[in-house]
Every structure is written in C-alpha cells, then in structure tokens.
Design a protein around this motif. Structure first.
Motif, PDB file in Angstrom:
ATOM      1  N   SER A  65       2.852   5.560   1.815  1.00 29.01           N
ATOM      2  CA  SER A  65       4.268   5.956   1.923  1.00 29.01           C
ATOM      3  C   SER A  65       5.061   4.981   2.785  1.00 29.01           C
ATOM      4  CB  SER A  65       4.387   7.370   2.501  1.00 29.01           C
ATOM      5  OG  SER A  65       4.081   7.399   3.891  1.00 29.01           O
ATOM      6  N   PRO A  72       4.366   3.963  -4.947  1.00 29.63           N
ATOM      7  CA  PRO A  72       4.222   5.429  -4.941  1.00 29.63           C
ATOM      8  C   PRO A  72       3.740   5.923  -6.304  1.00 29.63           C
ATOM      9  CG  PRO A  72       6.527   4.843  -5.194  1.00 29.63           C
ATOM     10  CD  PRO A  72       5.779   3.549  -4.986  1.00 29.63           C
ATOM     11  N   MET A 109       6.320  11.227  -0.334  1.00 31.57           N
ATOM     12  CA  MET A 109       6.862  10.369  -1.398  1.00 31.57           C
ATOM     13  C   MET A 109       7.383  11.245  -2.529  1.00 31.57           C
ATOM     14  SD  MET A 109       3.883   7.411  -1.494  1.00 31.57           S
ATOM     15  CE  MET A 109       2.560   8.570  -1.054  1.00 31.57           C
TER      16      MET A 109
END
Length: 232
Positions: A65, A72, A109
């Motif tokens: 992250s 991601p 995320m």
C-alpha cells in the motif's frame, strides 16, 4: 529483475506455485523478496499473483500500500467457499481468514484489483458474492489421482459443472463491471503495450483496469496518463 530491466522490461508479475513460501530453504521470506525487488532500479511495476491467503501477511499488504513499484493488484486462490471442502483439500486457510485478507487489502487500498481462483460451487457462490473482489478465475474441478478431493462422495455431472461455471462467470462479470464503473472519469498511469497489427494499443492501470488508446508507435512500453472513459 536487473536483467529484465536491462532488456527494456518495465513490469514483472510474481507468480508460480506457493510463491508465498519463497525462501524456506534459505532462511528468507517472501516479504524479503518483495522489499529487495522494490529497491531495484529500472522496473516500474510489480504485481503479486497466486499467493495463498495464509501467506499474504498484513505486513506485505501494508508494504504494498506504501510502495511506489508494487501495484494494488492481487490474485488469491480461494478454491472453495466451504470450510469443510477446504479442510478436505488440506488448504492452510479457512473462509474467515480469506475474508479478513480481502477486508485488510480494501482498508488500505480501496481501489485495489483482487482476482480469485475458485473451483467449488455451493457455499462458494454466496461467500464470493459477499466479498469485495474484482474478478473470478473459474475452472471446473477435474479428479486427479492421489488428491484429497477424491474422498468427497458427491460427484457433480459435467452438465451441472458447466451451469455452475456460467453462474460464477456472470457473477465475475458483474463485479468487474462495477469495479470499472467506479473509475470512469479518473486519470491514471497506463503502461502501454505493442498491439497486433491493425489493433489499438492497450495497457493496464496500476489496479489492472485494461485501457485501449489509438495506435502510436512512440508510446510502446511507455507509461502515459490516460483519462478513463466508458467501457463495453
């Protein structure tokens, strides 16, 4: 990674069988590998694929992250939404752990792309429907000698396997389209790839949204900012 960068590569996907077990024979960990790769010069993007949920630690999720190079985007095998079946398959995780990993990823995320491998139906459909995942990789189970799954008494007919697969594919399409729709109008970096003759160029955003743009040879293997429009 250094060799790939020297040859002009800009993105690497970490995949394989049990990649989360990396380093067991050398005293290293998969997290050590992630950190080492993140420091390599020349590679713009890394993606983590096919890592089992019990090996995808919160430490790795948190690191990704914050990372500039790890995207991601995760691909995580579920196999079944039934704890009983997971136990028969000798998987090292259950549905509660799997759900907690999805929740953790989305907490740090929110726009991450999460793909899931799934074999078994029944409880799996309801479980997957409840998860904030993006795409399903669906395949019907084929019996293999020596596997624990052969001990399951219930055998599903080929026609029923096909019907269930279609239902899961439709669910996957719904989740993917909803994920794409949330990003319409955003401007994101896309690593463009050389297309086949006569086709537009395409590439992927950090969170694995496929994008097409008009052909321009100068943009091959380049990171460009693209405003995301509608999709078919």
């Amino acid at each position: 990674a250094s060799q790939a960068a020297a040859e002009g590569g800009k993105e690497i996907v970490l995949t394989g069988v049990n990649i989360g077990d990396f380093g067991k024979s050398t005293g290293e960990t998969f997290f050590d590998l992630v950190k080492a790769l993140d420091e390599e010069e020349g590679i713009e993007r890394y993606r983590i694929s096919s890592i089992e949920p019990n090996l995808l630690t919160d430490e790795i999720i948190e690191y990704v992250s914050r990372s500039r190079h790890f995207m991601p985007h995760f691909h995580i095998p579920l196999q079944s939404g039934s704890d009983e079946v997971l136990k028969l398959m000798r998987r090292r995780y259950d549905t509660a752990l799997f759900a907690s990993k999805i929740k953790k990823i989305k907490e740090v995320m929110p726009d991450s792309f999460i793909g899931v491998d799934v074999e078994y139906f029944g409880q799996a459909y309801e479980f997957i429907e409840s998860l904030d995942v993006t795409q399903l990789h669906v395949f019907s189970y084929s019996e293999r000698p020596g596997t624990q799954a052969l001990k399951i008494d219930h055998v599903v007919a080929p026609e029923e396997k096909h019907r269930r697969s279609q239902q899961l594919l439709e669910l996957s399409d719904e989740k993917t389209r909803a994920f794409y729709a949330r990003h319409i109008g955003q401007t994101m970096p896309v690593l463009l790839e050389r297309p086949k003759p006569g086709l537009p160029m395409h590439g992927f955003t950090p969170n694995y949204i496929r994008v097409e743009v008009p052909h321009d040879a100068a943009l091959d293997n380049q990171l460009v900012s693209v405003r995301l429009g509608d999709f078919n």
